[in-house]
Design a protein around this motif. Sequence first.
Motif, PDB file in Angstrom:
ATOM      1  N   THR A  69      21.404 -28.846  -0.425  1.00 19.06           N
ATOM      2  CA  THR A  69      20.124 -28.583  -1.081  1.00 19.06           C
ATOM      3  C   THR A  69      20.374 -28.318  -2.561  1.00 19.06           C
ATOM      4  O   THR A  69      21.520 -28.134  -2.994  1.00 19.06           O
ATOM      5  CB  THR A  69      19.415 -27.359  -0.468  1.00 19.06           C
ATOM      6  N   ILE A  70      19.287 -28.263  -3.347  1.00 16.86           N
ATOM      7  CA  ILE A  70      19.438 -27.987  -4.773  1.00 16.86           C
ATOM      8  C   ILE A  70      19.978 -26.576  -4.992  1.00 16.86           C
ATOM      9  O   ILE A  70      20.719 -26.317  -5.939  1.00 16.86           O
ATOM     10  CB  ILE A  70      18.094 -28.191  -5.522  1.00 16.86           C
ATOM     11  N   GLY A  71      19.619 -25.644  -4.091  1.00 19.20           N
ATOM     12  CA  GLY A  71      20.190 -24.301  -4.170  1.00 19.20           C
ATOM     13  C   GLY A  71      21.688 -24.312  -3.924  1.00 19.20           C
ATOM     14  O   GLY A  71      22.447 -23.605  -4.589  1.00 19.20           O
ATOM     15  N   ASP A  72      22.115 -25.145  -2.948  1.00 15.43           N
ATOM     16  CA  ASP A  72      23.550 -25.285  -2.682  1.00 15.43           C
ATOM     17  C   ASP A  72      24.278 -25.853  -3.895  1.00 15.43           C
ATOM     18  O   ASP A  72      25.419 -25.486  -4.181  1.00 15.43           O
ATOM     19  CB  ASP A  72      23.786 -26.209  -1.483  1.00 15.43           C
ATOM     20  N   VAL A  73      23.624 -26.770  -4.601  1.00 10.94           N
ATOM     21  CA  VAL A  73      24.229 -27.375  -5.794  1.00 10.94           C
ATOM     22  C   VAL A  73      24.513 -26.304  -6.840  1.00 10.94           C
ATOM     23  O   VAL A  73      25.606 -26.265  -7.432  1.00 10.94           O
ATOM     24  CB  VAL A  73      23.300 -28.466  -6.384  1.00 10.94           C
TER      25      VAL A  73
END
Length: 379
Positions: A249-253
């Motif tokens: 996810t973008i949060g993981d990025v």
Amino acid sequence: MNQIEQFPPHHLYRETAFVLQGGGALGAYQAGVYEAMAAAKVHPRWFAGISIGAINAAIMAGNKPEERVDKLRSFWTRVTTDLPQSFYVLDDTYSRRAFGALHSMSAVAGGISGFFKPRAHPAVLQLPGAADALSVYDTGPLRETLEEHVDFELINSGHNRLSLGAVNVRTGNFTYFDNERLKIGPEHVMASGALPPGFPPIEIDGEYYWDGGLVSNTPLSYVLGDAPAGSMLVFQVDLYSASGPFPETIGDVEERRKDIVYSSRTRMNTDMFREKQALRQAVAELAERLPENVREDPEVASLTALGSEHAISVIHLIYRRRAYDGPAKDFEFSRRSMREHWTAGRADAVRTLRAVDWRTPPTPADGIAVYDMNRSGVV
């Protein structure tokens, strides 16, 4: 009682150093590591830190060994809290991520008691050049907390060594504030942790400094570069891991980006040390072949002094991310997470201290050995 139990596990080393990386709220992991070390009677005499690692290092160097764990616990209790909603949060990944997001948003909006607070007037509304125009938060509360938890007279007594990394805002040069070379005060600790644009630069002797993590988030290279001759044991405690899962996810990025940017380049530092050690040995061997009258020449003597032998073991402990960690894990100052980080650090250190692999220093020919007992021993 066997021989291992008769002595502290590090008794074969001449010097012991504690090297602490930056990582905000994750720094409670380092406090847990030290609690286990203190229980095993491993008391370093050299503390080196950057950012939150500088704060932990100052608390330890600025207190007697028997008082350090209590002072660390007092600090971490001071800067953490649990919102009323926290008591209803479950332990599944989704609930814990929501819990972390709630606490991190609380820190962003309202600051952290005893650490930093939002400015009365936003920085974007200040005139250019005004002190309040350079940061989102005021770190005045941190100075008061440091003065309460750190005995700076003890730090400057020379009993222990303290080294804190920071960056000169004007020149961009990395520097270390070291109590072997200057008198350390609260401002030096604050400078090491002044991460922009959240925190303001700290003025010291007419120069301004930001968080050392902008250039290097670990003091390992400094400690290796200034290591005394003989054997030394280094406990390196990192809060970001260079290796990790591919993001989904973008949060993981964003979380993965932070891990990569702020992780230590331990292998690079140790390889450089090995190269320097090989050069030292070559200088020492060359000196042995010189006539005695040549070795006594001051210029030659200064060169042959570089041939001092070193034998260093680096014990590498790294905070291992949890499934519910997110991009805000470094400013998620909930008391629940703090206790979990502390407990994880203590457990990792207990397991490491029980191992015997690292208890004997490497030979001067080897120069350095690196251990990660959470993985496969020697790396």
